[in-house]
Design an enzyme around this catalytic site. Structure first.
Site, PDB file in Angstrom:
ATOM      1  CB  ILE A  43      20.518  40.676  26.773  1.00 31.06           C
ATOM      2  CG1 ILE A  43      20.692  39.546  25.766  1.00 31.06           C
ATOM      3  CG2 ILE A  43      21.108  41.967  26.204  1.00 31.06           C
ATOM      4  CD1 ILE A  43      19.719  39.614  24.599  1.00 31.06           C
ATOM      5  CG  PHE A  72      22.577  35.512  23.976  1.00 30.69           C
ATOM      6  CD1 PHE A  72      21.863  36.631  23.563  1.00 30.69           C
ATOM      7  CD2 PHE A  72      23.456  34.924  23.085  1.00 30.69           C
ATOM      8  CE1 PHE A  72      22.021  37.147  22.289  1.00 30.69           C
ATOM      9  CE2 PHE A  72      23.628  35.432  21.806  1.00 30.69           C
ATOM     10  CZ  PHE A  72      22.907  36.548  21.408  1.00 30.69           C
ATOM     11  CB  CYS A  73      16.913  34.798  25.839  1.00 35.01           C
ATOM     12  SG  CYS A  73      16.832  34.243  27.557  1.00 35.01           S
ATOM     13  CB  THR A  74      15.193  39.488  26.845  1.00 32.65           C
ATOM     14  OG1 THR A  74      14.932  39.496  25.444  1.00 32.65           O
ATOM     15  CG2 THR A  74      15.073  40.902  27.395  1.00 32.65           C
TER      16      THR A  74
END
Length: 315
Positions: free
Chosen positions: A213, A184-186
């Site tokens: 996110i 996952f990332c922003t």
């Protein structure tokens, strides 16, 4: 009521003529009073823009008029003040720099997992949960149980993956089989490229959080969330929490690290000059320069004039 609409967007898509798109796109953004940064590369588009709602929607419509970008998705948030100072459209080799030319996210990315299904996936036995963001971002919030690769830039992630694939590493094969990995990332772009990297290395069960996110915080109720802390964002909001509400962090204008209330109470913190993270890393001469810059910013604010980001005559 908040006036300014922020739109974060990206799409991996072949744009061989990306350089020719730069000037018309910049002109359209400026004509609609939109500010922010957009990156163009042969592999696609990435960036965040903000402005009055009608201006932002006009730019999004302009982008989607290109058939290659017809499916471009974006995430919206609201701000009381304009979160950017100017509009930039930049040409890049990659829209997010990894430095591995053979990785093609448009063809090789892992499987999307919707925010409402994310909790179930990451709690399955044996799933390796990896935060693909940089260390300063992870420091203010992440998912419970996520691995922090401790990278200072995204281009360091391939090296971390290579090391952790070795025997005893977090991504090492178990009983001859590579583990199931969730990343996952922003906003989704870095984990999309990260899963493509893992697939290029023979990982078959690779998943990433659709919308990143930000979409999770927008979609999943706080009572059901496994997110801990706040999420760093690359604009003047600095951080957001559940429901994408502005968080409690500010930004050090010297090192660009996020600062908590505790950081701002430190004797090493000086507005616009230094913070506990960078105070010992800059010289007295540099600090003097930062103090002068901060003085100019405060004078501009008193005159109700922009200082940072003002385009100088002839620029």
């Amino acid at each position: 009521m908040s006036r300014f609409l922020t739109a974060a967007l990206y799409q991996f898509v072949e744009l061989p003529d990306f350089a020719a798109l730069q000037a018309p796109l910049l002109a359209h953004c400026e004509a609609n009073g939109v500010k922010g940064t957009l990156l163009l590369a042969a592999e696609g588009i990435n960036g965040t823009i903000a402005g009055l709602p009608e201006g932002v929607h006009a730019v999004l419509a302009y982008l989607r008029a290109d058939p290659r970008l017809a499916k471009l998705e974006h995430k919206e948030a609201w701000a009381e003040q304009m979160p950017f100072y100017r509009m930039k459209v930049r040409l890049k080799r990659e829209i997010v720099t990894m430095g591995v030319p053979e990785v093609h996210p448009a063809l090789m990315a892992g499987e999307y997992v919707k925010p409402q299904d994310w909790n179930q996936l990451i709690h399955e036995p044996g799933v390796v949960l990896v935060d693909t963001r940089n260390d300063y971002e992870v420091s203010i919030g992440s998912f419970e149980g996520a691995i922090n690769p401790h990278t200072s830039s995204f281009s360091e992630l391939p090296g971390w993956v290579e090391r952790e694939m070795a025997e005893g590493g977090k991504l090492a094969a178990r009983d001859g089989k590579k583990p199931k990995v969730a990343m996952f990332c922003t906003g989704g772009i870095r984990c999309e490229k990260s899963t493509a990297l893992l697939r290029s290395k023979g990982f078959e069960e690779v998943y990433h959080l659709e919308g990143g996110i930000l979409k999770y915080l927008e979609t999943v109720p706080e009572a059901q969330s496994t997110w801990q802390g706040e999420c760093f964002v690359f604009d003047e909001r600095v951080s957001v929490g559940h429901g994408l509400k502005p968080g409690g962090f500010t930004l050090c204008r010297s090192c660009r690290d996020p600062l908590s209330e505790e950081d701002r109470q430190s004797p090493l913190y000086e507005l616009g000059v230094s913070c506990p993270h960078c105070h010992g890393k800059t010289s007295d001469e540099q600090k003097a320069g930062y103090r002068e810059r901060q003085r100019q910013v405060e004078l501009a604010e008193k005159r109700q004039a922009a200082h940072i980001g003002v385009r100088q005559p002839g620029a």
